[in-house]
Design a protein around this motif. Structure first.
Motif, PDB file in Angstrom:
ATOM      1  N   PHE A  45       0.844  -1.186   0.000  1.00 53.10           N
ATOM      2  CA  PHE A  45       0.000   0.000   0.000  1.00 53.10           C
ATOM      3  C   PHE A  45       0.880   1.237   0.000  1.00 53.10           C
ATOM      4  N   GLU A  46       0.371   2.304  -0.569  1.00 47.91           N
ATOM      5  CA  GLU A  46       1.120   3.540  -0.707  1.00 47.91           C
ATOM      6  C   GLU A  46       0.951   4.458   0.497  1.00 47.91           C
ATOM      7  N   GLY A  47       0.204   4.064   1.471  1.00 45.08           N
ATOM      8  CA  GLY A  47       0.008   4.886   2.650  1.00 45.08           C
ATOM      9  C   GLY A  47      -1.213   4.423   3.424  1.00 45.08           C
ATOM     10  N   PRO A  48      -1.470   5.033   4.565  1.00 41.55           N
ATOM     11  CA  PRO A  48      -2.613   4.600   5.387  1.00 41.55           C
ATOM     12  C   PRO A  48      -3.953   4.815   4.698  1.00 41.55           C
ATOM     13  N   LEU A  49      -4.112   5.887   3.933  1.00 42.24           N
ATOM     14  CA  LEU A  49      -5.381   6.086   3.221  1.00 42.24           C
ATOM     15  C   LEU A  49      -5.596   5.007   2.175  1.00 42.24           C
ATOM     16  N   ASP A  50      -4.517   4.580   1.529  1.00 40.61           N
ATOM     17  CA  ASP A  50      -4.623   3.506   0.546  1.00 40.61           C
ATOM     18  C   ASP A  50      -5.048   2.207   1.219  1.00 40.61           C
ATOM     19  N   LEU A  51      -4.515   1.935   2.399  1.00 42.22           N
ATOM     20  CA  LEU A  51      -4.903   0.732   3.144  1.00 42.22           C
ATOM     21  C   LEU A  51      -6.371   0.805   3.573  1.00 42.22           C
ATOM     22  N   LEU A  52      -6.807   1.946   4.093  1.00 44.99           N
ATOM     23  CA  LEU A  52      -8.208   2.084   4.507  1.00 44.99           C
ATOM     24  C   LEU A  52      -9.150   1.908   3.323  1.00 44.99           C
ATOM     25  N   LEU A  53      -8.808   2.511   2.198  1.00 46.96           N
ATOM     26  CA  LEU A  53      -9.659   2.389   1.014  1.00 46.96           C
ATOM     27  C   LEU A  53      -9.700   0.939   0.536  1.00 46.96           C
ATOM     28  N   TYR A  54      -8.573   0.223   0.646  1.00 48.08           N
ATOM     29  CA  TYR A  54      -8.546  -1.183   0.259  1.00 48.08           C
ATOM     30  C   TYR A  54      -9.453  -2.024   1.162  1.00 48.08           C
ATOM     31  N   LEU A  55      -9.389  -1.786   2.470  1.00 50.61           N
ATOM     32  CA  LEU A  55     -10.225  -2.554   3.394  1.00 50.61           C
ATOM     33  C   LEU A  55     -11.703  -2.268   3.171  1.00 50.61           C
ATOM     34  N   ILE A  56     -12.041  -1.008   2.874  1.00 50.28           N
ATOM     35  CA  ILE A  56     -13.452  -0.666   2.640  1.00 50.28           C
ATOM     36  C   ILE A  56     -13.968  -1.329   1.369  1.00 50.28           C
ATOM     37  N   ARG A  57     -13.176  -1.287   0.301  1.00 56.79           N
ATOM     38  CA  ARG A  57     -13.617  -1.900  -0.959  1.00 56.79           C
ATOM     39  C   ARG A  57     -13.606  -3.432  -0.872  1.00 56.79           C
ATOM     40  N   ILE A  63     -18.743   3.768   2.239  1.00 56.73           N
ATOM     41  CA  ILE A  63     -17.736   4.736   2.652  1.00 56.73           C
ATOM     42  C   ILE A  63     -18.351   5.913   3.401  1.00 56.73           C
ATOM     43  N   LEU A  64     -19.659   6.155   3.195  1.00 57.94           N
ATOM     44  CA  LEU A  64     -20.333   7.238   3.903  1.00 57.94           C
ATOM     45  C   LEU A  64     -20.855   6.806   5.274  1.00 57.94           C
ATOM     46  N   ASP A  65     -20.831   5.504   5.565  1.00 53.54           N
ATOM     47  CA  ASP A  65     -21.282   4.988   6.859  1.00 53.54           C
ATOM     48  C   ASP A  65     -20.339   3.867   7.280  1.00 53.54           C
ATOM     49  N   ILE A  66     -19.134   4.235   7.671  1.00 54.33           N
ATOM     50  CA  ILE A  66     -18.087   3.256   7.946  1.00 54.33           C
ATOM     51  C   ILE A  66     -18.291   2.665   9.336  1.00 54.33           C
ATOM     52  N   PRO A  67     -18.317   1.312   9.470  1.00 55.69           N
ATOM     53  CA  PRO A  67     -18.325   0.685  10.801  1.00 55.69           C
ATOM     54  C   PRO A  67     -16.917   0.746  11.404  1.00 55.69           C
ATOM     55  N   MET A  68     -16.716   1.665  12.304  1.00 54.15           N
ATOM     56  CA  MET A  68     -15.383   1.961  12.794  1.00 54.15           C
ATOM     57  C   MET A  68     -14.767   0.813  13.572  1.00 54.15           C
ATOM     58  N   PRO A 124     -18.249  12.318  13.702  1.00 52.23           N
ATOM     59  CA  PRO A 124     -16.796  12.231  13.880  1.00 52.23           C
ATOM     60  C   PRO A 124     -16.083  11.646  12.675  1.00 52.23           C
ATOM     61  N   ARG A 125     -16.831  10.909  11.839  1.00 52.45           N
ATOM     62  CA  ARG A 125     -16.194  10.287  10.677  1.00 52.45           C
ATOM     63  C   ARG A 125     -16.149  11.206   9.459  1.00 52.45           C
ATOM     64  N   ALA A 126     -16.707  12.406   9.557  1.00 52.41           N
ATOM     65  CA  ALA A 126     -16.844  13.273   8.382  1.00 52.41           C
ATOM     66  C   ALA A 126     -15.483  13.622   7.773  1.00 52.41           C
ATOM     67  N   GLU A 127     -14.520  14.004   8.606  1.00 48.12           N
ATOM     68  CA  GLU A 127     -13.200  14.380   8.086  1.00 48.12           C
ATOM     69  C   GLU A 127     -12.508  13.200   7.418  1.00 48.12           C
ATOM     70  N   LEU A 128     -12.624  12.015   8.033  1.00 52.94           N
ATOM     71  CA  LEU A 128     -12.025  10.819   7.444  1.00 52.94           C
ATOM     72  C   LEU A 128     -12.681  10.484   6.107  1.00 52.94           C
ATOM     73  N   VAL A 129     -13.999  10.586   6.040  1.00 53.40           N
ATOM     74  CA  VAL A 129     -14.704  10.291   4.789  1.00 53.40           C
ATOM     75  C   VAL A 129     -14.279  11.275   3.697  1.00 53.40           C
ATOM     76  N   ARG A 130     -14.149  12.538   4.067  1.00 53.27           N
ATOM     77  CA  ARG A 130     -13.740  13.540   3.068  1.00 53.27           C
ATOM     78  C   ARG A 130     -12.357  13.220   2.512  1.00 53.27           C
ATOM     79  N   ARG A 131     -11.422  12.870   3.375  1.00 49.80           N
ATOM     80  CA  ARG A 131     -10.069  12.550   2.920  1.00 49.80           C
ATOM     81  C   ARG A 131     -10.043  11.285   2.061  1.00 49.80           C
TER      82      ARG A 131
END
Length: 282
Positions: A45-57, A63-68, A124-131
Motif C-alpha cells: 500500500f502507498e500509505g494509510p489512506l490507501d490501506l483504509l480504502l482497500y479494506l473498505i472496498r 464509505i459514507l457509513d463506515i463501521p469503525m 466524527p467520521r466526516a473528516e475521514l470520509v472527506r479525505r
C-alpha cells in the motif's frame, strides 16, 4: 574359496545448480541468505489512506457509513504485522491508527440530547470520509493518466533529419504597387525632361536583354534603379514594358520585403540564359 562381493555403486547425487557450467552438489559453507530474502509481499500500500480504502472496498463497506469497530480491528492487524518487521514504515500508519481510535472513542461516547432548532452534531467520521473520497478521486485520475501512452514505455520518438532550406515568403507585389512606383518614376523624369525633336526606334527585346544583363551581374536591383529618368519618357515606357514582359515570362521576380517597402527585381530561379524572350514589341 571365498568369493569377493562387489560393493554396490553409490547413486549419483543430483546437482543443486550449475556455476560456470560446473554442477554444484552442496551449498558453500560461507553462503549467507538474509532472513527476509524469500519473503513475498502480496499486498503493498502507498500509505494509510490507501490501506483504509482497500479494506473498505474489499469488504464492500459504505464509505459514507463506515463501521469503525471492524475497520479499526482489520487496520490494526496490518499495522501490527508491518511494525514487527519494518518499524520505520509503520510510523505514518500509527498516526492514522491513533486517528481511527479517536473517532471510535467519540462514537462510543453518549451524545447529549439535542434542543429544538439546534443543528445536529457533526459526525466524527466526516473528516475521514472527506479525505478518503479525495484520495479515491486522485488515485482514479492517476490511473487514467498512467493508461495514456507514454514516451519510453509505450512508444519511442524517432528523430529524422531533413535537409530543407526555408525560403521566406515575401509579400506579393500588386498592380497598384507597380502603378504607384511607375508614376513616381514618370514624375521624376518629367522634372528632368528636355525637349528633343528626334525619331528614335526603341526595342522592347533589347531592353529586356539589358535588364537581364544588369540582374545577372548584381543579382537583384531596386525597381526604380532600372530606369534612367534623364533618358526621357519613351525610354522609361519601353523599359517598363520590358520589365512587365520579363515578369510575364517568369524570367524575373518582383518582390518587396514588406508592405509599402521599396520594390525589388531579381532573376527567377531558372537560368535566364536558357530562355529567350518569346516576343518583341517595338
Amino acid at each position: 574359496m571365498t568369493e569377493a562381493i562387489a560393493a554396490p555403486a553409490s547413486a549419483p547425487v543430483e546437482a543443486r545448480a550449475r556455476v560456470y557450467g560446473e554442477p554444484l552438489v552442496a551449498l558453500p559453507p560461507d553462503l549467507y541468505i538474509p532472513p527476509d530474502a524469500l519473503e513475498v509481499i502480496l499486498e503493498a500500500f502507498e500509505g494509510p489512506l490507501d490501506l483504509l480504502l482497500y479494506l473498505i472496498r474489499k469488504h464492500n463497506l459504505d464509505i459514507l457509513d463506515i463501521p469503525m469497530a471492524e475497520l479499526c480491528r482489520q487496520y490494526m492487524e496490518y499495522v501490527d504485522r508491518i511494525r514487527a518487521k519494518q518499524l520505520e514504515l509503520a510510523a505514518e500508519y500509527l498516526v492514522m491508527a491513533a486517528m481511527l481510535t479517536e473517532i471510535k472513542s467519540r462514537m462510543l461516547l453518549p451524545r447529549p440530547p439535542r434542543e429544538e432548532g439546534e443543528a445536529p452534531a457533526e459526525d466524527p467520521r466526516a473528516e475521514l470520509v472527506r479525505r478518503l473520497l479525495e484520495y479515491e478521486q486522485i488515485k482514479y485520475a492517476a490511473r487514467q493518466l498512467d493508461e495514456l501512452p507514454q514516451v519510453g514505455r509505450d512508444l519511442h520518438l524517432v528523430h529524422v533529419y531533413l535537409e530543407k532550406v526555408a525560403v521566406a515568403r515575401l509579400p506579393q507585389v500588386s498592380v497598384a504597387d507597380l502603378a504607384a512606383a511607375w508614376e513616381a518614376i514618370v514624375a521624376r523624369a518629367r522634372r528632368n525632361m528636355h525637349h528633343h525633336v528626334t525619331r528614335e526606334e526603341l526595342s522592347v527585346r533589347e531592353h529586356m536583354s539589358r535588364v537581364l544583363r544588369v540582374l545577372s551581374v548584381e543579382g537583384y536591383k531596386a525597381f526604380s534603379e532600372l530606369f534612367d529618368p534623364a533618358a526621357g519618357v519613351p525610354e522609361l515606357v519601353v523599359t517598363f514594358l520590358a520589365i512587365l514582359e520579363l515578369a510575364k515570362q517568369r524570367m524575373i521576380e518582383i518582390t518587396q520585403a514588406e508592405v509599402y517597402a521599396p520594390i525589388y527585381v531579381k532573376l527567377a530561379e531558372a537560368d535566364p540564359d536558357e530562355r529567350e524572350p518569346e516576343s518583341e514589341s517595338e
